[in-house]
Scaffold this motif. Sequence first.
Motif, mmCIF file in Angstrom:
data_model
loop_
_atom_site.group_PDB
_atom_site.id
_atom_site.type_symbol
_atom_site.label_atom_id
_atom_site.label_comp_id
_atom_site.label_asym_id
_atom_site.label_seq_id
_atom_site.Cartn_x
_atom_site.Cartn_y
_atom_site.Cartn_z
ATOM 1 N N ARG A 228 -6.305 10.578 -3.940
ATOM 2 C CA ARG A 228 -5.720 11.889 -3.718
ATOM 3 C C ARG A 228 -4.521 12.067 -4.636
ATOM 4 N N GLU B 3 0.845 -1.205 0.000
ATOM 5 C CA GLU B 3 0.000 0.000 0.000
ATOM 6 C C GLU B 3 0.875 1.247 0.000
ATOM 7 N N TYR C 134 10.239 9.553 1.304
ATOM 8 C CA TYR C 134 10.048 8.396 0.440
ATOM 9 C C TYR C 134 11.159 7.380 0.674
ATOM 10 N N ASP D 140 2.022 4.963 -1.185
ATOM 11 C CA ASP D 140 1.830 6.219 -1.897
ATOM 12 C C ASP D 140 2.976 6.325 -2.898
ATOM 13 N N PHE E 249 0.638 10.798 3.618
ATOM 14 C CA PHE E 249 0.737 11.284 2.240
ATOM 15 C C PHE E 249 1.523 12.587 2.252
ATOM 16 N N ALA F 217 2.275 13.469 -6.796
ATOM 17 C CA ALA F 217 2.132 12.313 -5.920
ATOM 18 C C ALA F 217 0.691 11.832 -5.959
ATOM 19 N N ILE F 218 0.520 10.527 -5.721
ATOM 20 C CA ILE F 218 -0.806 9.934 -5.686
ATOM 21 C C ILE F 218 -0.873 8.973 -4.504
ATOM 22 N N SER F 219 -2.014 8.984 -3.815
ATOM 23 C CA SER F 219 -2.177 8.123 -2.658
ATOM 24 C C SER F 219 -2.317 6.665 -3.088
ATOM 25 N N TRP F 220 -2.139 5.754 -2.138
ATOM 26 C CA TRP F 220 -2.144 4.345 -2.506
ATOM 27 C C TRP F 220 -3.509 3.898 -2.999
ATOM 28 N N ARG F 221 -4.580 4.576 -2.517
ATOM 29 C CA ARG F 221 -5.929 4.254 -3.017
ATOM 30 C C ARG F 221 -6.216 4.934 -4.349
ATOM 31 N N THR G 203 4.650 15.255 0.099
ATOM 32 C CA THR G 203 5.353 15.610 -1.125
ATOM 33 C C THR G 203 6.857 15.760 -0.907
ATOM 34 N N ASN H 285 5.339 4.323 2.533
ATOM 35 C CA ASN H 285 4.208 4.039 3.399
ATOM 36 C C ASN H 285 3.978 5.244 4.293
#
Length: 119
Positions: free
Chosen positions: A53, A27, A106, A29, A99, A46-50, A101, A96
């Motif tokens: 966002r 999971e 990272y 991001d 969220f 950036a994009i969230s894991w779902r 930037t 992980n």
Amino acid sequence: LLVESGGGLVQAGGSLRVSCTVSIRAEFDMGWFRQAPGKGREFVAAISWRGDRALYADSVKGRFTISRDSTENTVYLQMNSLKPEDTALYYCAAKNGAFTTSGRDYDYWGQGAQVTVAS
């Protein structure tokens, strides 16, 4: 862990897409960062894991789109209306947790994909 593909050389105003495939199911991001010669690394998107966002740097907002395909475990950065100042090595990154930037947050990084925009 992260393998980028795509990029290349394009004329100003053109489009390119870079992809990043994650070799494990997690999971994460996902983020895209870039580094131009002689400059520091900067956040791009950036994009969230779902996938619910997304955040963009002001310099690319309205021109770039980040997306992800969970079935392929791949993240994409579609780049339109490219400018010479977009020329850089583009890195994807995964994390992980919250969220964010900030590149310092990272945990995993790809090898980079070169994007060159000719004027």
